[in-house]
Write a protein that holds these residues in place. Sequence first.
Motif, PDB file in Angstrom:
ATOM      1  N   HIS A  66       1.913   4.368  -2.772  1.00  0.00           N
ATOM      2  CA  HIS A  66       1.884   5.973  -2.779  1.00  0.00           C
ATOM      3  C   HIS A  66       3.234   6.480  -3.218  1.00  0.00           C
ATOM      4  O   HIS A  66       3.408   7.493  -3.674  1.00  0.00           O
ATOM      5  CB  HIS A  66       2.007   6.042  -1.157  1.00  0.00           C
ATOM      6  CG  HIS A  66       0.265   6.215  -0.814  1.00  0.00           C
ATOM      7  ND1 HIS A  66      -0.616   6.707  -1.195  1.00  0.00           N
ATOM      8  CD2 HIS A  66       0.035   5.759   0.479  1.00  0.00           C
ATOM      9  CE1 HIS A  66      -1.672   6.652  -0.608  1.00  0.00           C
ATOM     10  NE2 HIS A  66      -1.392   5.833   0.581  1.00  0.00           N
ATOM     11  N   HIS A  78       0.943  -1.197   0.151  1.00  0.00           N
ATOM     12  CA  HIS A  78       0.065   0.148  -0.057  1.00  0.00           C
ATOM     13  C   HIS A  78       0.721   1.226  -0.075  1.00  0.00           C
ATOM     14  O   HIS A  78       0.706   2.172  -0.954  1.00  0.00           O
ATOM     15  CB  HIS A  78      -0.929   0.069   1.044  1.00  0.00           C
ATOM     16  CG  HIS A  78      -1.908   1.317   1.409  1.00  0.00           C
ATOM     17  ND1 HIS A  78      -3.047   1.206   1.014  1.00  0.00           N
ATOM     18  CD2 HIS A  78      -1.608   2.499   2.007  1.00  0.00           C
ATOM     19  CE1 HIS A  78      -3.582   2.440   1.440  1.00  0.00           C
ATOM     20  NE2 HIS A  78      -2.640   3.181   1.931  1.00  0.00           N
ATOM     21  N   GLU A  79       1.926   1.298   1.009  1.00  0.00           N
ATOM     22  CA  GLU A  79       2.724   2.360   1.063  1.00  0.00           C
ATOM     23  C   GLU A  79       3.469   2.686  -0.150  1.00  0.00           C
ATOM     24  O   GLU A  79       3.889   3.740  -0.652  1.00  0.00           O
ATOM     25  CB  GLU A  79       3.470   2.401   2.318  1.00  0.00           C
ATOM     26  CG  GLU A  79       2.782   2.352   3.564  1.00  0.00           C
ATOM     27  CD  GLU A  79       1.740   3.456   3.798  1.00  0.00           C
ATOM     28  OE1 GLU A  79       1.964   4.612   3.270  1.00  0.00           O
ATOM     29  OE2 GLU A  79       0.764   3.171   4.495  1.00  0.00           O
ATOM     30  N   GLU A  86      -6.047   7.200  -2.127  1.00  0.00           N
ATOM     31  CA  GLU A  86      -5.972   5.858  -1.363  1.00  0.00           C
ATOM     32  C   GLU A  86      -6.660   4.791  -1.766  1.00  0.00           C
ATOM     33  O   GLU A  86      -6.575   3.646  -1.689  1.00  0.00           O
ATOM     34  CB  GLU A  86      -6.807   6.508  -0.027  1.00  0.00           C
ATOM     35  CG  GLU A  86      -5.945   7.520   0.968  1.00  0.00           C
ATOM     36  CD  GLU A  86      -4.733   6.704   1.535  1.00  0.00           C
ATOM     37  OE1 GLU A  86      -4.883   5.413   1.553  1.00  0.00           O
ATOM     38  OE2 GLU A  86      -3.839   7.634   1.742  1.00  0.00           O
ATOM     39  N   TYR A 107     -10.629  10.635   3.785  1.00  0.00           N
ATOM     40  CA  TYR A 107      -9.605   9.836   3.545  1.00  0.00           C
ATOM     41  C   TYR A 107     -10.046   8.725   3.073  1.00  0.00           C
ATOM     42  O   TYR A 107      -9.438   8.401   1.929  1.00  0.00           O
ATOM     43  CB  TYR A 107      -9.086   9.454   5.041  1.00  0.00           C
ATOM     44  CG  TYR A 107      -7.734   8.824   5.022  1.00  0.00           C
ATOM     45  CD1 TYR A 107      -6.793   8.866   4.837  1.00  0.00           C
ATOM     46  CD2 TYR A 107      -8.036   7.454   5.458  1.00  0.00           C
ATOM     47  CE1 TYR A 107      -5.650   8.416   5.041  1.00  0.00           C
ATOM     48  CE2 TYR A 107      -6.840   6.467   5.489  1.00  0.00           C
ATOM     49  CZ  TYR A 107      -5.871   7.045   5.171  1.00  0.00           C
ATOM     50  OH  TYR A 107      -4.804   6.364   5.358  1.00  0.00           O
ATOM     51  N   ALA A 166      -4.181   2.996  -3.790  1.00  0.00           N
ATOM     52  CA  ALA A 166      -3.343   2.401  -2.876  1.00  0.00           C
ATOM     53  C   ALA A 166      -3.849   1.133  -2.383  1.00  0.00           C
ATOM     54  O   ALA A 166      -3.487   0.189  -2.257  1.00  0.00           O
ATOM     55  CB  ALA A 166      -2.709   3.385  -1.940  1.00  0.00           C
TER      56      ALA A 166
HETATM   57 ZN    ZN Z   1      -2.431   5.175   2.107  1.00  0.00          ZN
END
Ligand code: ZN
Length: 151
Positions: A108, A104-105, A140, A134, A143
């Motif tokens: 980003h 996930h990160e 998001e 969010y 991600a």
């Molecule tokens: Zn995120």
Amino acid sequence: MDLKSQLPVLLPRAIEWAEAEERRVLASGTSLTDAELTVARSVGVSRPERVRVELVDAIPTPSDPLLQTAISETGMFGPNTRGLTLGYAIFIHHDARSRRLLSHELRHVHQYECAGSVAVFLPVYLSQIIELGYENAPFEIDARAHEQAGP
Ligand SMILES: [Zn+2]
């Protein structure tokens, strides 16, 4: 606080903080392992060798009171926050290291690469969070769509 109208004040401070945190982690963090480099490439990171990870007891937040107020109103950082990416710097809570969170990160990171810099990415990302929340921010959603299962 009317976050939207405060953005011109908030953004330069947020960018300054994020760039300083990124610099710090790039100097002191850990490189990705070979397996993690593969994950990074598979979610679209162009320069995975630049990524550094810092395991932390708590995800860092800015000390600037105005930024702190803004962050608490967006709900983007809370006690359950387990990861944060600032450019090529990834913070991960030491209890939460997993392939799912790392992928996930790393997505980003890919988004930052597409934007070209922290200073270009953050205004778009923060505007999404302020306008849509969010959970519904397109960065998001993207991600989450690239999370890979695994320990
Ligand atoms: Zn995120």
